[in-house]
Design a protein around this motif. Structure first.
Motif, short mmCIF file in Angstrom:
data_model
loop_
_atom_site.label_atom_id
_atom_site.label_comp_id
_atom_site.label_asym_id
_atom_site.label_seq_id
_atom_site.Cartn_x
_atom_site.Cartn_y
_atom_site.Cartn_z
N UNK A 193 0.83 -1.21 0.00
CA UNK A 193 0.00 0.00 0.00
C UNK A 193 0.85 1.26 0.00
N UNK A 194 2.13 1.16 0.41
CA UNK A 194 3.00 2.34 0.38
C UNK A 194 3.43 2.67 -1.04
N UNK A 195 3.89 1.68 -1.80
CA UNK A 195 4.40 1.95 -3.15
C UNK A 195 3.36 1.78 -4.25
N UNK A 196 2.56 0.73 -4.19
CA UNK A 196 1.53 0.54 -5.21
C UNK A 196 0.25 1.27 -4.87
N UNK A 197 -0.08 1.33 -3.56
CA UNK A 197 -1.38 1.81 -3.12
C UNK A 197 -2.34 0.65 -2.93
#
Length: 411
Positions: A193-197
């Motif tokens: 969720x931090x890099x891709x969402x």
């Protein structure tokens, strides 16, 4: 059946004997399963599964097996059960493995207060959406952003103990349960969720699975973060125990509320030989359900938390919620759900821009043709923004849509 006075090695041996079919009646065995095939029409935005930046599972229209699992339930004694779920997926890095395996202990006591314990590899019971066998939803085929992420990155390898008090035992309309757990091997949670969402789909990560995402230059560049473009979420990196606590409250069989606080207590400076970091991830989860009558119910969940990796190399706050209305009429169930999800960064590397947000709308119809066969249709649309798409020369804004015709067999 009387409780057998067995020690731990004896239990393990008994499990093996039951699975092999040589238990001679020492335990009851139940096997169930499901196979679900989809005819999907979707847009061509490349899926994160293929290292794209789309948030849906599929990026090609066609026919595929979306779900296949076998659940094994062994009654070792009147008080002890072994449960496991083995899954097959056509997509992803790993195709065959298990998503759950646990020993469940429920002592039989004549009391208003009941103890329950389980140990193994399992989900916390924070979802009121994914309540079917195999941790699936009986409402829609594309799950909420919250539970899509839980299915990807969150699994408990540890011990959970709870105490509950059914209202009928106290002649009260209120029932409650208090839960506490400790675990290891969930240190990289927060990577996706931090890099891709957030994403929206129905694929659960298998034990020791690998989930890929786009090769964002700031992530894979050895002069910046230097992290691989994948995560293996069920790793233990720092030796720390994480924990969660929870509370369930129910009024009659009409209104339910669940609260959980999760904190993996990971050391964000720990990194392994694959360059996978431990992420300190913690969040609150609130779930609610109200049954207006025997046919219609409202379900909602809200999650809010944060995740940090390295010396604030990445730091994000995230919020997501959904609201779903579901109505059953004879063999037909109609469900509609609205999702909202937001990730906001505040970290030490300005080149690595990780804020994302979006919303989704899902409508599903499910028709039980018989006790075993189900036919379904689903229409899903979402609009999402990911700031780091600009590093790949892509538009930060994407609109996605997906239609599914589903045939499902359950035994």
């Amino acid at each position: 059946m009387e409780t057998l006075p067995l020690n731990k090695p004896s239990y393990l041996l008994l499990v093996v004997l039951c699975v092999a079919g040589f238990s001679g009646g020492l335990c009851a065995q139940e096997i169930s399963g499901l196979v679900q095939g989809n005819l999907t029409k979707t847009d061509s935005t490349s899926s994160y599964q293929n290292q794209g930046t789309g948030i849906l599972r599929e990026d090609n229209s066609g026919v595929a097996i979306a779900q296949a699992f076998v659940k094994l339930n062994l009654e070792l004694t009147d008080e002890l059960q072994f449960e496991s779920v083995a899954n097959y997926y056509q997509d992803g890095e790993k195709h065959l493995g298990f998503t759950q395996a646990q020993l469940v202990y429920k002592p039989i006591v004549n009391s208003k207060y009941k103890l329950r314990a389980r140990a193994g590899f399992f989900y916390p019971r924070m979802s009121l959406e994914n309540v079917e066998e195999g941790w699936l939803s009986p409402y829609t085929y594309t799950q909420s952003a919250i539970n899509s992420w839980i299915g990807e990155e969150l699994r408990i390898a540890g011990l959970e103990v709870s105490i509950n008090s059914p209202g009928r035992a106290r002649r009260s309309p209120w029932s409650w349960e208090l839960i506490g757990a400790t675990y290891k091997a969930n240190d990289p949670i927060g990577t996706l969720i931090s890099w891709r969402g957030f994403a929206m789909h129905d694929r659960q990560s298998l034990h020791n699975d690998k989930i890929r995402f786009a090769q964002y230059p700031t992530v894979v560049d050895e002069n910046l973060i230097f992290h691989p473009s994948y995560v293996e979420p069920f790793h233990e990196l720092d030796g720390n125990f994480g924990y969660y606590i929870g509370a369930h409250v129910r009024y009659l069989n009409q209104t339910s509320f669940r609260y959980y606080f999760y904190d993996n207590l990971a050391d964000p400076l720990e990194v392994n030989e694959q360059r996978l970091y431990a992420w300190r991830t913690k969040f609150h989860s609130f779930a609610f359900q109200h049954k207006f009558n025997n046919s219609t119910r409202l379900i909602s969940q809200w999650m809010t938390g944060s995740s940090v990796m390295g010396n604030s190399f990445v730091f994000v706050n995230f919020d997501a919620w959904y609201l779903m209305l579901s109505h059953q009429q004879n063999e037909h169930r109609y469900s509609v759900r609205f999702d909202r999800f937001i990730v906001e960064e505040d970290d030490a590397i300005p080149e690595d821009i990780n804020s994302s947000d979006g919303y989704g709308l899902t409508f599903a119809w499910r028709y039980d043709m018989s006790a075993n066969w189900q036919l379904g249709f689903e229409q899903h649309v979402n609009k999402n923004t990911a700031q780091n798409r600009v590093t790949l020369d892509e538009s930060i804004n994407v609109n996605q849509h997906q239609s599914k015709v589903v045939i499902q067999f359950r035994w």
